[in-house]
Design a protein around this motif. Structure first.
Motif, PDB file in Angstrom:
ATOM      1  N   LEU A  18       0.837  -1.200   0.000  1.00  0.00           N
ATOM      2  CA  LEU A  18       0.000   0.000   0.000  1.00  0.00           C
ATOM      3  C   LEU A  18       0.872   1.250   0.000  1.00  0.00           C
ATOM      4  CD1 LEU A  18      -2.831   1.282   0.192  1.00  0.00           C
ATOM      5  CD2 LEU A  18      -2.597   1.156   2.690  1.00  0.00           C
ATOM      6  N   ALA A  19       1.854   1.291   0.886  1.00  0.00           N
ATOM      7  CA  ALA A  19       2.761   2.448   0.953  1.00  0.00           C
ATOM      8  C   ALA A  19       3.537   2.602  -0.350  1.00  0.00           C
ATOM      9  CB  ALA A  19       3.726   2.295   2.130  1.00  0.00           C
ATOM     10  N   TYR A  20       4.047   1.507  -0.867  1.00  0.00           N
ATOM     11  CA  TYR A  20       4.830   1.563  -2.098  1.00  0.00           C
ATOM     12  C   TYR A  20       3.982   2.064  -3.266  1.00  0.00           C
ATOM     13  CZ  TYR A  20       7.764   0.330  -6.007  1.00  0.00           C
ATOM     14  OH  TYR A  20       8.508   0.394  -7.157  1.00  0.00           O
ATOM     15  N   ASN A  21       2.816   1.478  -3.462  1.00  0.00           N
ATOM     16  CA  ASN A  21       1.978   1.853  -4.601  1.00  0.00           C
ATOM     17  C   ASN A  21       1.456   3.283  -4.520  1.00  0.00           C
ATOM     18  OD1 ASN A  21       2.253  -0.549  -6.075  1.00  0.00           O
ATOM     19  ND2 ASN A  21       0.688  -1.548  -4.820  1.00  0.00           N
ATOM     20  N   LYS A  22       1.176   3.758  -3.314  1.00  0.00           N
ATOM     21  CA  LYS A  22       0.666   5.129  -3.171  1.00  0.00           C
ATOM     22  C   LYS A  22       1.767   6.185  -3.183  1.00  0.00           C
ATOM     23  CE  LYS A  22      -3.724   4.863  -0.740  1.00  0.00           C
ATOM     24  NZ  LYS A  22      -4.450   5.334   0.455  1.00  0.00           N
ATOM     25  N   TYR A  23       2.910   5.886  -2.563  1.00  0.00           N
ATOM     26  CA  TYR A  23       3.883   6.946  -2.302  1.00  0.00           C
ATOM     27  C   TYR A  23       5.281   6.708  -2.867  1.00  0.00           C
ATOM     28  CZ  TYR A  23       0.168   8.238   0.810  1.00  0.00           C
ATOM     29  OH  TYR A  23      -1.061   8.568   1.295  1.00  0.00           O
ATOM     30  N   PHE A  24       5.668   5.489  -3.106  1.00  0.00           N
ATOM     31  CA  PHE A  24       7.072   5.206  -3.429  1.00  0.00           C
ATOM     32  C   PHE A  24       7.315   4.701  -4.844  1.00  0.00           C
ATOM     33  CE2 PHE A  24       7.617   3.883   1.315  1.00  0.00           C
ATOM     34  CZ  PHE A  24       7.534   5.208   1.712  1.00  0.00           C
ATOM     35  N   LYS A  25       6.277   4.373  -5.602  1.00  0.00           N
ATOM     36  CA  LYS A  25       6.513   3.742  -6.910  1.00  0.00           C
ATOM     37  C   LYS A  25       7.279   4.642  -7.875  1.00  0.00           C
ATOM     38  CE  LYS A  25       1.923   4.803  -8.639  1.00  0.00           C
ATOM     39  NZ  LYS A  25       0.614   4.233  -8.817  1.00  0.00           N
ATOM     40  N   ASP A  26       7.254   5.956  -7.639  1.00  0.00           N
ATOM     41  CA  ASP A  26       8.032   6.870  -8.488  1.00  0.00           C
ATOM     42  C   ASP A  26       9.171   7.536  -7.714  1.00  0.00           C
ATOM     43  OD1 ASP A  26       6.350   8.402  -6.904  1.00  0.00           O
ATOM     44  OD2 ASP A  26       5.902   9.858  -8.472  1.00  0.00           O
ATOM     45  N   ALA A  27       9.526   6.961  -6.571  1.00  0.00           N
ATOM     46  CA  ALA A  27      10.623   7.517  -5.762  1.00  0.00           C
ATOM     47  C   ALA A  27      11.965   7.231  -6.422  1.00  0.00           C
ATOM     48  CB  ALA A  27      10.603   6.922  -4.351  1.00  0.00           C
ATOM     49  N   ASP A  28      12.932   8.080  -6.133  1.00  0.00           N
ATOM     50  CA  ASP A  28      14.298   7.878  -6.614  1.00  0.00           C
ATOM     51  C   ASP A  28      15.103   7.028  -5.638  1.00  0.00           C
ATOM     52  OD1 ASP A  28      14.357   9.676  -9.064  1.00  0.00           O
ATOM     53  OD2 ASP A  28      13.584  11.031  -7.529  1.00  0.00           O
ATOM     54  N   VAL A  29      14.726   7.079  -4.363  1.00  0.00           N
ATOM     55  CA  VAL A  29      15.377   6.327  -3.293  1.00  0.00           C
ATOM     56  C   VAL A  29      14.321   6.049  -2.229  1.00  0.00           C
ATOM     57  CG1 VAL A  29      17.129   6.399  -1.460  1.00  0.00           C
ATOM     58  CG2 VAL A  29      17.597   7.485  -3.638  1.00  0.00           C
ATOM     59  N   ILE A  30      14.409   4.866  -1.604  1.00  0.00           N
ATOM     60  CA  ILE A  30      13.564   4.552  -0.451  1.00  0.00           C
ATOM     61  C   ILE A  30      14.490   4.273   0.726  1.00  0.00           C
ATOM     62  CG2 ILE A  30      11.873   2.961   0.547  1.00  0.00           C
ATOM     63  CD1 ILE A  30      10.925   2.431  -2.364  1.00  0.00           C
ATOM     64  N   VAL A  31      14.205   4.909   1.851  1.00  0.00           N
ATOM     65  CA  VAL A  31      14.991   4.731   3.071  1.00  0.00           C
ATOM     66  C   VAL A  31      14.122   3.995   4.086  1.00  0.00           C
ATOM     67  CG1 VAL A  31      16.150   5.911   4.977  1.00  0.00           C
ATOM     68  CG2 VAL A  31      16.323   6.833   2.636  1.00  0.00           C
ATOM     69  N   HIS A  32      14.601   2.846   4.546  1.00  0.00           N
ATOM     70  CA  HIS A  32      13.882   2.054   5.554  1.00  0.00           C
ATOM     71  C   HIS A  32      14.682   2.111   6.848  1.00  0.00           C
ATOM     72  CE1 HIS A  32      11.652  -1.012   7.576  1.00  0.00           C
ATOM     73  NE2 HIS A  32      10.976  -1.355   6.491  1.00  0.00           N
ATOM     74  N   ALA A  33      14.053   2.592   7.921  1.00  0.00           N
ATOM     75  CA  ALA A  33      14.750   2.787   9.190  1.00  0.00           C
ATOM     76  C   ALA A  33      14.699   1.565  10.103  1.00  0.00           C
ATOM     77  CB  ALA A  33      14.188   4.013   9.920  1.00  0.00           C
ATOM     78  N   GLY A  34      14.469   0.391   9.542  1.00  0.00           N
ATOM     79  CA  GLY A  34      14.636  -0.834  10.310  1.00  0.00           C
ATOM     80  C   GLY A  34      13.374  -1.517  10.779  1.00  0.00           C
ATOM     81  N   ASP A  35      13.566  -2.724  11.319  1.00  0.00           N
ATOM     82  CA  ASP A  35      12.492  -3.651  11.676  1.00  0.00           C
ATOM     83  C   ASP A  35      11.678  -3.971  10.427  1.00  0.00           C
ATOM     84  OD1 ASP A  35      13.477  -3.658  14.229  1.00  0.00           O
ATOM     85  OD2 ASP A  35      11.719  -2.767  15.159  1.00  0.00           O
ATOM     86  N   VAL A  36      12.364  -4.593   9.490  1.00  0.00           N
ATOM     87  CA  VAL A  36      11.818  -4.829   8.158  1.00  0.00           C
ATOM     88  C   VAL A  36      10.926  -6.069   8.109  1.00  0.00           C
ATOM     89  CG1 VAL A  36      12.413  -5.187   5.729  1.00  0.00           C
ATOM     90  CG2 VAL A  36      13.885  -3.768   7.165  1.00  0.00           C
ATOM     91  N   LEU A  37      11.475  -7.238   8.447  1.00  0.00           N
ATOM     92  CA  LEU A  37      10.776  -8.493   8.184  1.00  0.00           C
ATOM     93  C   LEU A  37      10.120  -9.132   9.403  1.00  0.00           C
ATOM     94  CD1 LEU A  37      13.331 -10.141   5.709  1.00  0.00           C
ATOM     95  CD2 LEU A  37      11.316  -8.736   5.181  1.00  0.00           C
ATOM     96  N   TYR A  38      10.800  -9.175  10.520  1.00  0.00           N
ATOM     97  CA  TYR A  38      10.311  -9.928  11.677  1.00  0.00           C
ATOM     98  C   TYR A  38       9.322  -9.100  12.486  1.00  0.00           C
ATOM     99  CZ  TYR A  38      10.558 -12.604  16.044  1.00  0.00           C
ATOM    100  OH  TYR A  38      10.254 -13.327  17.176  1.00  0.00           O
ATOM    101  N   HIS A  39       8.307  -9.762  13.049  1.00  0.00           N
ATOM    102  CA  HIS A  39       7.279  -9.044  13.810  1.00  0.00           C
ATOM    103  C   HIS A  39       7.750  -8.602  15.181  1.00  0.00           C
ATOM    104  CE1 HIS A  39       6.295 -12.421  16.496  1.00  0.00           C
ATOM    105  NE2 HIS A  39       6.488 -13.170  15.434  1.00  0.00           N
ATOM    106  N   GLY A  40       8.770  -9.205  15.719  1.00  0.00           N
ATOM    107  CA  GLY A  40       9.267  -8.846  17.049  1.00  0.00           C
ATOM    108  C   GLY A  40       8.500  -9.580  18.126  1.00  0.00           C
TER     109      GLY A  40
END
Length: 185
Positions: A18-40
């Motif tokens: 949802l985030a990618y399709n609405k806001y990032f699909k035309d981004a030049d760079v995406i910055v992810h500040a962590g806690d990517v895959l695991y639920h914790g």
């Protein structure tokens, strides 16, 4: 230049999409500040928890993805992500700006963040971890926490990401497509 900021996806495939399709699909760079895959261990398992599929989506992104390791990320995650997970911080130069990313679990106070931002000469200092938004300028540095698109800890529980475009950082509620915060830099 358009930069997308996201944090604390915790394996949520649909919220990333949802985030990618609405806001990032035309981004030049995406910055992810962590806690990517695991639920914790303290977080509930999300209904759409699918870290393997989320990794596939991140690997398929058209632009560079810069990832800083969070407290729920592990070395095993690197086996499925093509983008290196950097630790304890990631550093990027984007459109003449120095962006420093630190998940935030080892650098919690404003004093610690200010000190690291000063040492790294950050124009933008990005953190995650708390699942709530921060967007403020202290001194010469913009401090940004994009919140979480999947496990919000805001009082109103709005799922959020941030975008830098045309010298303005905006934090969006990804469900309502509403700007919650904005700062010209």
């Amino acid at each position: 230049m358009k930069v997308g900021f996201i944090s604390d996806t915790h394996g949520s495939e649909s919220r990333w999409m949802l985030a990618y399709n609405k806001y990032f699909k035309d981004a030049d760079v995406i910055v992810h500040a962590g806690d990517v895959l695991y639920h914790g261990p303290r977080n509930p398992i999300l209904p759409d928890y699918n870290p393997a599929k989320l990794a596939e989506h991140i690997n398929a992104v058209h632009c560079p993805v810069i990832i800083c390791r969070g407290n729920c990320d592990s070395e095993v995650d690197q086996l499925v992500l093509e983008t290196p997970i950097q630790v304890p911080y990631a550093l990027a130069f984007v459109d003449g700006r120095r962006i420093v990313v630190n998940h935030g679990h080892c650098c919690m106070s404003n004093e610690e963040k200010d000190s690291l931002a000063k040492a790294m000469k950050a124009d933008i200092f990005v953190s995650g971890h708390i699942h709530t938004n921060v967007l403020e300028k202290r001194g010469e540095t913009v401090f940004l926490n994009p919140g979480s698109p999947s496990l919000s800890k805001r009082e109103d529980e709005k799922a959020t990401v941030a975008v830098l475009e045309q010298d303005v950082v905006r934090i969006y509620d990804i469900d309502a497509d509403e700007v919650l915060m904005e700062l010209k830099i």
